[in-house]
Design a protein around this motif. Structure first.
Motif, PDB file in Angstrom:
ATOM      1  N   GLU A 116       0.811  -1.090  -0.008  1.00  0.00           N
ATOM      2  CA  GLU A 116      -0.227   0.017   0.141  1.00  0.00           C
ATOM      3  C   GLU A 116       0.951   1.351   0.037  1.00  0.00           C
ATOM      4  O   GLU A 116       2.059   1.216   0.538  1.00  0.00           O
ATOM      5  CB  GLU A 116      -1.029   0.114   1.088  1.00  0.00           C
ATOM      6  N   PHE A 117       0.329   2.453  -0.587  1.00  0.00           N
ATOM      7  CA  PHE A 117       1.161   3.663  -0.431  1.00  0.00           C
ATOM      8  C   PHE A 117       0.244   4.696  -0.284  1.00  0.00           C
ATOM      9  O   PHE A 117      -0.877   4.898  -0.975  1.00  0.00           O
ATOM     10  CB  PHE A 117       1.592   3.725  -2.006  1.00  0.00           C
ATOM     11  N   GLY A 118       0.281   5.400   0.734  1.00  0.00           N
ATOM     12  CA  GLY A 118      -0.485   6.486   0.942  1.00  0.00           C
ATOM     13  C   GLY A 118       0.522   7.818   0.499  1.00  0.00           C
ATOM     14  O   GLY A 118       0.915   8.748   1.375  1.00  0.00           O
ATOM     15  N   VAL A 119       0.034   8.059  -0.774  1.00  0.00           N
ATOM     16  CA  VAL A 119       0.710   9.327  -1.176  1.00  0.00           C
ATOM     17  C   VAL A 119      -0.264  10.641  -1.262  1.00  0.00           C
ATOM     18  O   VAL A 119      -0.037  11.688  -0.671  1.00  0.00           O
ATOM     19  CB  VAL A 119       1.122   9.192  -2.722  1.00  0.00           C
ATOM     20  N   PRO A 124      -6.551   6.526  -3.216  1.00  0.00           N
ATOM     21  CA  PRO A 124      -7.023   5.872  -2.011  1.00  0.00           C
ATOM     22  C   PRO A 124      -6.493   4.443  -2.009  1.00  0.00           C
ATOM     23  O   PRO A 124      -7.372   3.454  -2.163  1.00  0.00           O
ATOM     24  CB  PRO A 124      -8.548   6.018  -1.862  1.00  0.00           C
ATOM     25  N   ILE A 125      -5.258   4.025  -2.039  1.00  0.00           N
ATOM     26  CA  ILE A 125      -4.738   2.758  -2.060  1.00  0.00           C
ATOM     27  C   ILE A 125      -3.862   2.385  -0.931  1.00  0.00           C
ATOM     28  O   ILE A 125      -2.861   1.727  -0.962  1.00  0.00           O
ATOM     29  CB  ILE A 125      -3.930   2.170  -3.258  1.00  0.00           C
ATOM     30  N   TYR A 126      -4.393   3.098   0.423  1.00  0.00           N
ATOM     31  CA  TYR A 126      -3.721   2.695   1.468  1.00  0.00           C
ATOM     32  C   TYR A 126      -4.735   2.428   2.714  1.00  0.00           C
ATOM     33  O   TYR A 126      -5.888   2.975   2.414  1.00  0.00           O
ATOM     34  CB  TYR A 126      -2.963   4.122   1.815  1.00  0.00           C
ATOM     35  N   SER A 127      -4.279   1.872   3.815  1.00  0.00           N
ATOM     36  CA  SER A 127      -5.436   1.837   4.913  1.00  0.00           C
ATOM     37  C   SER A 127      -4.679   2.546   6.028  1.00  0.00           C
ATOM     38  O   SER A 127      -5.591   3.125   6.938  1.00  0.00           O
ATOM     39  CB  SER A 127      -5.422   0.287   4.967  1.00  0.00           C
ATOM     40  N   GLY A 128      -3.519   2.628   6.202  1.00  0.00           N
ATOM     41  CA  GLY A 128      -3.103   3.552   7.625  1.00  0.00           C
ATOM     42  C   GLY A 128      -1.725   3.601   7.652  1.00  0.00           C
ATOM     43  O   GLY A 128      -0.859   4.115   6.370  1.00  0.00           O
ATOM     44  N   GLY A 129      -0.998   3.450   8.739  1.00  0.00           N
ATOM     45  CA  GLY A 129       0.584   3.769   8.942  1.00  0.00           C
ATOM     46  C   GLY A 129       1.614   3.276   7.853  1.00  0.00           C
ATOM     47  O   GLY A 129       2.416   3.901   7.569  1.00  0.00           O
ATOM     48  N   LEU A 130       1.235   1.849   7.581  1.00  0.00           N
ATOM     49  CA  LEU A 130       2.209   1.256   6.460  1.00  0.00           C
ATOM     50  C   LEU A 130       2.111   1.959   5.206  1.00  0.00           C
ATOM     51  O   LEU A 130       3.261   2.305   4.656  1.00  0.00           O
ATOM     52  CB  LEU A 130       2.045  -0.162   6.367  1.00  0.00           C
ATOM     53  N   GLY A 131       1.222   2.347   4.568  1.00  0.00           N
ATOM     54  CA  GLY A 131       0.977   2.813   3.593  1.00  0.00           C
ATOM     55  C   GLY A 131       1.233   4.411   3.489  1.00  0.00           C
ATOM     56  O   GLY A 131       2.196   4.875   2.469  1.00  0.00           O
TER      57      GLY A 131
END
Length: 851
Positions: A116-119, A124-131
């Motif tokens: 996952e990546f939270g850019v 919206p391809i992330y769930s939380g801290g890791l992304g």
């Protein structure tokens, strides 16, 4: 049928007027997420529409009316800002960076794999801290000029959107996203046709197309199985993040690891270093070996010796239950053919995925597979690395636990992304551009002490007011979507008070994070919230995994407390937590609360995001806060002693938290002589910013990865690849070491110390070793010196390498060292293998100790 099916599709591109064309280039590079002028430029286009499309600049531009476009192209003020933003992006992408200046002769390509990546909230391809960490990693890599690419999956329905029923129970909604309406490019061949990669499943081949998101200088490649060439069931593999059963998860992880490596190959990219951010991508290591076997015709051992030297693995999980595990038969059906193509017997492949290789009853562990095939392994904080060394000590049973080869590289945050615009302006005025150019420079951040206390306090007051206004509008919008009666909207205006001490808590609602610790004593909590002189209010947000009913129950308990105790004016739960809401919270609250059950929080980056915004942390001494806390920068809940009974620990921690708020946090916040500002509070804000902001930035973190992992791995990889005999020499050396090692013995030791030694006195130690035919350069002889306990355990050891000396019989080694501390001090000697191209003890966990 519900809808007719398209017989043919094509992309329609909307043309902007010539003066406005730079807008599209700005929109298709996520650098706008950390460049405030560009973000503000998009807001000027149409503020309401920008909010309505979830801060997606592509949808924003395509949604502008013809009349609006016509007025914009005649607006010289706007066009000047547009040219400035466009020129700034050009300058950013072309100027020299830290990596090139620090490693001018290093030729490398680093591939960073993550599920996952939270850019941005608009992707919206992330769930939380890791992304979000992965997104911040790419942004810092871009700022530093690293030769890095990201590899992930493009989820057509992302992670779920959250809404609560009237009784507070979480429900999940999965919207369907149109990738052509996102800042994404579909990778195509010169002919214009989309590029595809294929991944073999048990009974068929699945095709995936490749999308690219530009994150500053960094390309992020995302695989998508939702293509017509696939069966309908296979089109849904990249449907939802962390969705489905075990079979769906292993298929997703095959596409990520195997498909990801093949995508790089199709794109003509050959990474020298591959970074697995968590174990989801571990199949990458086997695919990398398979590609080498296919290209060279060598055997598995040779390919593995070369490629493992270029792999890095980061573990984020402090408990064994957090790792992905699969039954052996499921793994054999899905990955057995890949192992065979890599010339790896499947039984040996299974051994690579077991914590105890001989335990055939255990499941196949993806983190262990990643660890087995990486020569650099790290945890994400000092405490997490320590916990991980204990968790995986059984893989290196003859080594002291503190020498298990898992190093700490503590997480950080991308400072420019998470710092509010008002604070950004203040930093620019005080520090110039230095805080953005080098966020890890602690000298730069010392200038925060030059800011007048009143200016900093006024900024915090404004940020808290902005948060309260945001929350009231958000609750009104949620109420309208749910069809609440308009009469109830009047109550929204009484939610929270912009003048009251505000504490924020937002994270994944897993049980160990103890979201309801505040509710342990409800009467005491209400007295805090409605204190006549020092009231406290709470802003809470977060999602529970769809299958975690215990986490959902925590959300419901908070919801019920708020509604049943008429606490809406002092506590609010915000539905559908995402990056946008996270920014508002870490920028607007006064205190960031984190109360996990120690030591189960690997890092906890949300509290780091609060720091540059002048928000103080109150946290359990876990994850990053265990190494960050010192008096004056925030508050620690409890100490570093862990109690075995979790109920007792919860009770103690809740009492400590109440006591901190009652006697330290609230009094400090409200202590204002003659109505002036709370000087003590502002001084803590300054100390927190100056001390913590440079230490916990992704600039520092990515530099650590570069210095400690990427460059060493790249150097070894290139050296082995360029040497005709390098890999063969390393393999033959390993075989020679393994044959001889059972006979290696430490025969004798001599020292010139008596029963007492003064601190100023040095000690010379000589060791005689039977190397069983090995040469002195094949080994490293070391002495460990430390404090001796009553049970003869050596603690707080220092390690000295011994040098060969003349000997007529068995090889001898010698060293001289001095005492640093008084007390009962002792030593022991060990022999370990030593080779420049073999990582010891990761690859070869052999050691002989003094009897």
């Amino acid at each position: 049928m519900k809808y007719p099916k398209s017989a043919r599709s094509f992309e329609v591109i909307s043309e902007l007027p010539e003066p406005l064309k730079p807008l599209m280039r700005l929109a298709w590079n996520f650098r706008w997420t950390w460049h405030h002028p560009t973000r503000e430029l998009f807001r000027e286009l149409d503020r309401k529409l920008f909010e309505a499309v979830g801060h997606n600049p592509v949808q924003l531009i395509r949604g502008l009316s013809g009349s609006r476009l016509d007025s914009l192209q005649r607006d010289e003020v706007f066009l000047t800002k547009l040219r400035q933003c466009s020129d700034d992006l050009d300058s950013y992408l072309s100027e020299g960076k830290w990596f090139g200046a620090t490693y001018p002769d290093t030729q490398a390509l680093i591939a960073y794999f993550c599920a996952e990546f939270g850019v941005s909230e608009s992707l919206p391809i992330y769930s939380g801290g890791l992304g979000v960490l992965a997104g911040d990693h790419l942004k810092a890599a871009s700022d530093l000029g690293l030769p890095l690419v990201g590899v992930g999956l493009l989820y057509s329905r992302g992670y779920f959107r959250q809404f609560l029923t009237p009784d507070g129970w979480q429900q999940e909604h999965y919207p369907h996203y149109d990738f052509y309406e996102m800042p994404l490019h579909l990778e195509r061949a010169p002919s214009g046709k989309p590029l595809f990669v294929e991944v073999e499943f048990p009974d068929r081949v699945v095709s995936c197309q490749i999308w690219r998101a530009d994150v500053g200088r960094i390309p992020l490649y995302l695989l998508d199985s939702n293509v017509l060439e696939n069966e309908p069931t296979d089109q849904t593999i990249t449907d939802t993040l962390y969705g489905g059963d075990e079979e769906m998860r292993i298929r997703q992880e095959m596409i990520l690891g195997i498909g990801g490596m093949r995508a790089l190959q199709v794109l003509g990219l050959k990474p020298s270093v591959c970074h697995m951010n968590e174990g989801h991508a571990a199949f990458m290591a086997i695919e990398r070996i398979r590609q080498h076997v296919e290209a060279t015709g060598c055997d598995f051992r040779t390919a593995r010796q070369l490629n493992v030297s270029g792999n890095v693995f980061t573990t984020h999980t402090p408990v064994p239950a957090g790792f992905d595990e699969f039954p052996a038969d499921l793994v054999e059906r899905h990955v057995g053919k890949l192992a065979a193509q890599a010339r790896l017997p499947f039984a040996d492949f299974l051994r690579m995925g077991r914590l105890d290789p001989e335990n055939t009853a255990s499941k196949f562990n993806m983190a262990v597979l990643a660890m087995e095939n990486a020569n650099t392994i790290n945890g994400v904080s000092k405490l997490h690395a320590q916990v991980s060394r204990g968790m995986f000590h059984c893989r290196w049973p003859n080594w002291p636990e503190n020498e298990v080869p898992i190093i700490p590289i503590t997480n950080g945050i991308h400072t420019a992304t998470w710092t509010c615009s008002k604070m950004t302006e203040l930093f620019d005025q005080t520090m110039g551009s230095a805080w953005r150019d080098d966020p890890a420079n602690s000298e730069v951040w010392q200038k925060i002490y030059e800011v007048p206390n009143g200016d900093l306090w006024d900024l915090r007051e404004n940020q808290r007011g902005d948060l309260v206004r945001f929350i009231r509008k958000y609750l009104k919008d949620v109420g309208e979507r749910k069809g609440f009666a308009r009469a109830s909207f009047g109550q929204v205006q009484s939610v929270l008070d912009p003048r009251v001490l505000t504490i924020g808590f937002a994270r994944r609602f897993a049980s160990y994070k103890r979201a309801t610790l505040l509710l342990a004593d409800r009467e005491r909590l209400k007295k805090l919230m409605f204190h006549p002189e020092r009231p406290v209010q709470f802003v809470i947000a977060g999602k529970s995994h769809p299958r975690d009913d215990a986490g959902k129950k925590l959300i419901q308990d908070l919801h019920n407390f708020i509604t049943q105790e008429n606490a809406q004016s002092r506590m609010v739960f915000l539905e559908d937590y995402d990056m946008r809401m996270a920014r508002m919270m870490v920028q607007g609250v006064d205190v960031w609360l984190n109360n996990p059950r120690r030591p189960m929080e690997a890092s906890g980056t949300s509290g780091m995001k609060a720091v540059p915004n002048g928000v103080l942390n109150c946290s359990i001494l876990d994850g990053w806060w265990d190494e960050a806390y010192e008096p004056g920068v925030g508050w620690a809940i409890g100490g570093q002693l862990d109690i075995e009974d979790p109920n007792q620990q919860d009770w103690l921690d809740s009492r400590t938290l109440y006591h901190l708020i009652e006697t330290e946090i609230a009094p400090t916040f409200y202590h204002r002589v003659d109505g002036a500002i709370p000087t003590g509070w502002v001084e803590m804000m300054k100390r927190s910013i100056a001390t913590l902001a440079p230490r916990f930035s992704t600039t520092r973190m990515v530099r650590d990865y570069t210095d400690q992992a990427y460059v060493p791995a790249n150097t070894t990889m290139i050296r082995l690849a360029q040497s005709e005999n390098g890999v063969a020499d390393a393999l033959s050396w390993r075989e020679r070491i393994n044959r001889a090692w059972p006979s290696v013995k430490i025969l004798n030791t001599w020292d010139d110390a008596g029963t007492q030694v003064s601190l100023a006195q040095g000690i010379t130690l000589t060791v005689e070793v039977d190397l069983a035919g090995l040469a002195a350069h094949d080994v490293r002889v070391e002495v460990l010196v430390g404090r001796v306990t009553s049970t003869r355990d050596l603690l707080e050891t220092r390690t000295f390498e011994m040098q060969p000396c003349e000997s007529e019989t068995y090889p001898k080694f010698q060293v001289r060292f001095e005492m640093e501390n008084a007390g009962n001090i002792g030593y022991t000697v060990r022999v370990v293998p030593d080779h420049a191209d073999v990582a010891v003890p990761i690859e070869l966990p052999l050691v002989t100790w003094q009897a």
